[in-house]
Design an enzyme around this catalytic site. Structure first.
Site, PDB file in Angstrom:
ATOM      1  N   LYS A 267     -16.289 -14.966 -10.494  1.00 15.77           N
ATOM      2  CA  LYS A 267     -15.691 -13.625 -10.559  1.00 15.77           C
ATOM      3  C   LYS A 267     -16.779 -12.577 -10.787  1.00 15.77           C
ATOM      4  O   LYS A 267     -16.726 -11.481 -10.231  1.00 15.77           O
ATOM      5  CB  LYS A 267     -14.658 -13.582 -11.684  1.00 15.77           C
ATOM      6  CG  LYS A 267     -13.952 -12.249 -11.818  1.00 15.77           C
ATOM      7  CD  LYS A 267     -12.860 -12.304 -12.857  1.00 15.77           C
ATOM      8  CE  LYS A 267     -12.105 -11.003 -12.904  1.00 15.77           C
ATOM      9  NZ  LYS A 267     -10.861 -11.111 -13.666  1.00 15.77           N
TER      10      LYS A 267
ATOM     11  N   GLY B  33       0.772  -1.242   0.000  1.00 16.87           N
ATOM     12  CA  GLY B  33       0.000   0.000   0.000  1.00 16.87           C
ATOM     13  C   GLY B  33       0.798   1.283   0.000  1.00 16.87           C
ATOM     14  O   GLY B  33       0.281   2.327   0.402  1.00 16.87           O
ATOM     15  N   SER B  34       2.039   1.263  -0.487  1.00 11.60           N
ATOM     16  CA  SER B  34       2.813   2.510  -0.476  1.00 11.60           C
ATOM     17  C   SER B  34       2.230   3.538  -1.456  1.00 11.60           C
ATOM     18  O   SER B  34       2.237   4.734  -1.177  1.00 11.60           O
ATOM     19  CB  SER B  34       4.295   2.239  -0.767  1.00 11.60           C
ATOM     20  OG  SER B  34       4.464   1.648  -2.040  1.00 11.60           O
ATOM     21  N   ASN B  35       1.695   3.093  -2.595  1.00 10.45           N
ATOM     22  CA  ASN B  35       1.039   4.041  -3.508  1.00 10.45           C
ATOM     23  C   ASN B  35      -0.275   4.544  -2.923  1.00 10.45           C
ATOM     24  O   ASN B  35      -0.617   5.712  -3.078  1.00 10.45           O
ATOM     25  CB  ASN B  35       0.805   3.398  -4.886  1.00 10.45           C
ATOM     26  CG  ASN B  35       2.039   3.485  -5.757  1.00 10.45           C
ATOM     27  OD1 ASN B  35       2.597   4.561  -5.950  1.00 10.45           O
ATOM     28  ND2 ASN B  35       2.485   2.353  -6.259  1.00 10.45           N
TER      29      ASN B  35
ATOM     30  N   ILE C 181      -9.266  -6.978 -13.902  1.00  9.85           N
ATOM     31  CA  ILE C 181     -10.636  -6.474 -13.781  1.00  9.85           C
ATOM     32  C   ILE C 181     -11.494  -7.118 -14.871  1.00  9.85           C
ATOM     33  O   ILE C 181     -11.109  -7.143 -16.039  1.00  9.85           O
ATOM     34  CB  ILE C 181     -10.666  -4.934 -13.924  1.00  9.85           C
ATOM     35  CG1 ILE C 181      -9.773  -4.270 -12.862  1.00  9.85           C
ATOM     36  CG2 ILE C 181     -12.094  -4.410 -13.865  1.00  9.85           C
ATOM     37  CD1 ILE C 181     -10.237  -4.392 -11.449  1.00  9.85           C
TER      38      ILE C 181
ATOM     39  N   HIS D  57       1.474   1.071 -13.395  1.00 14.92           N
ATOM     40  CA  HIS D  57       2.251  -0.131 -13.738  1.00 14.92           C
ATOM     41  C   HIS D  57       3.740   0.207 -13.739  1.00 14.92           C
ATOM     42  O   HIS D  57       4.138   1.235 -14.284  1.00 14.92           O
ATOM     43  CB  HIS D  57       1.829  -0.666 -15.107  1.00 14.92           C
ATOM     44  CG  HIS D  57       2.545  -1.926 -15.460  1.00 14.92           C
ATOM     45  ND1 HIS D  57       2.232  -3.141 -14.882  1.00 14.92           N
ATOM     46  CD2 HIS D  57       3.589  -2.160 -16.287  1.00 14.92           C
ATOM     47  CE1 HIS D  57       3.052  -4.071 -15.357  1.00 14.92           C
ATOM     48  NE2 HIS D  57       3.879  -3.495 -16.204  1.00 14.92           N
TER      49      HIS D  57
ATOM     50  N   MET E 267      -3.807  -6.604  -7.495  1.00 15.95           N
ATOM     51  CA  MET E 267      -3.183  -7.667  -8.268  1.00 15.95           C
ATOM     52  C   MET E 267      -4.182  -8.621  -8.921  1.00 15.95           C
ATOM     53  O   MET E 267      -3.935  -9.816  -9.022  1.00 15.95           O
ATOM     54  CB  MET E 267      -2.192  -8.435  -7.390  1.00 15.95           C
ATOM     55  CG  MET E 267      -1.142  -7.549  -6.738  1.00 15.95           C
ATOM     56  SD  MET E 267      -0.318  -6.422  -7.880  1.00 15.95           S
ATOM     57  CE  MET E 267       0.959  -7.486  -8.495  1.00 15.95           C
TER      58      MET E 267
END
Length: 194
Positions: free
Chosen positions: A64, A11-13, A92, A108, A89
């Site tokens: 899904k 979660g750094s972004n 979609i 990305h 990750m």
């Protein structure tokens, strides 16, 4: 504008974007974090910043499509305008894509179209290319194939290791993603007023 961030890991972004929202650099409301992994560190980051967290796994659903339908229901309930994928990750599927077409952005760690997929940094490093970088793009039904919004190059030095390259990429991500989001949101809000 209401944002939802999707993330699966550290979660750094997410943190970089959340901090930019908190100081007003991004003119939006960070409404929620969606995480598909109940033990991901990003959840701790969100809770420490009092950002609501929704977390469940595709394994909790029969398909899904059902998984994404539940996410979609929650997003519609919260009236989310923009989905930001920050280390999410999963690919979609059409259930989310149809509703959020041109309203879902991904980051990305390579200069797309080079090195798409799960291991962009590692693939670039072992390909011995002189440079790689970071790409921010809209999400479409391919893997890292959507229209590119912004890119920034990162030189791969002779002395770089995979670890040092990862750090360089992450440093660029943490500056570029909030900056690009801020511009994008400002432009969209400007179009809404005209």
């Amino acid at each position: 504008m209401k944002l939802a961030i999707f993330a699966s890991g550290n979660g750094s972004n997410f943190q970089a974007i959340a901090e930019a929202v908190a100081i007003g650099a991004i003119e939006a409301q960070l409404t929620l974090l969606f995480c598909d992994k109940k033990d991901a560190y990003v959840i701790k980051r969100a809770r420490s910043m009092s950002i609501p967290v929704i977390s469940f796994s595709p394994n909790d659903f029969e398909s899904k499509a059902m998984y994404e339908a539940e996410i979609l229901h929650l997003l519609e309930e919260e009236q989310i305008d923009l989905i930001v994928l920050a280390g999410y990750m999963r690919i979609i599927g059409p259930t989310l894509l149809e509703v959020f077409s041109k309203r879902m952005i991904n980051i990305h760690p390579s200069l797309l179209p080079d090195f798409p997929g799960l291991h962009g940094i590692k693939d670039a490093f072992y390909a011995n290319v002189p440079e790689t970088g970071v790409t921010i793009h809209y999400v479409d039904d391919g893997v890292d194939t959507g229209p590119i919004i912004a890119q920034e190059k990162v030189v791969i030095d002779m002395l770089d290791t995979l670890d040092s390259l990862e750090k360089k990429i992450h440093n660029v991500e943490h500056k570029l993603f909030p900056t690009v989001l801020a511009k994008l949101i400002k432009n969209q809000q400007g179009e809404g007023r005209s």
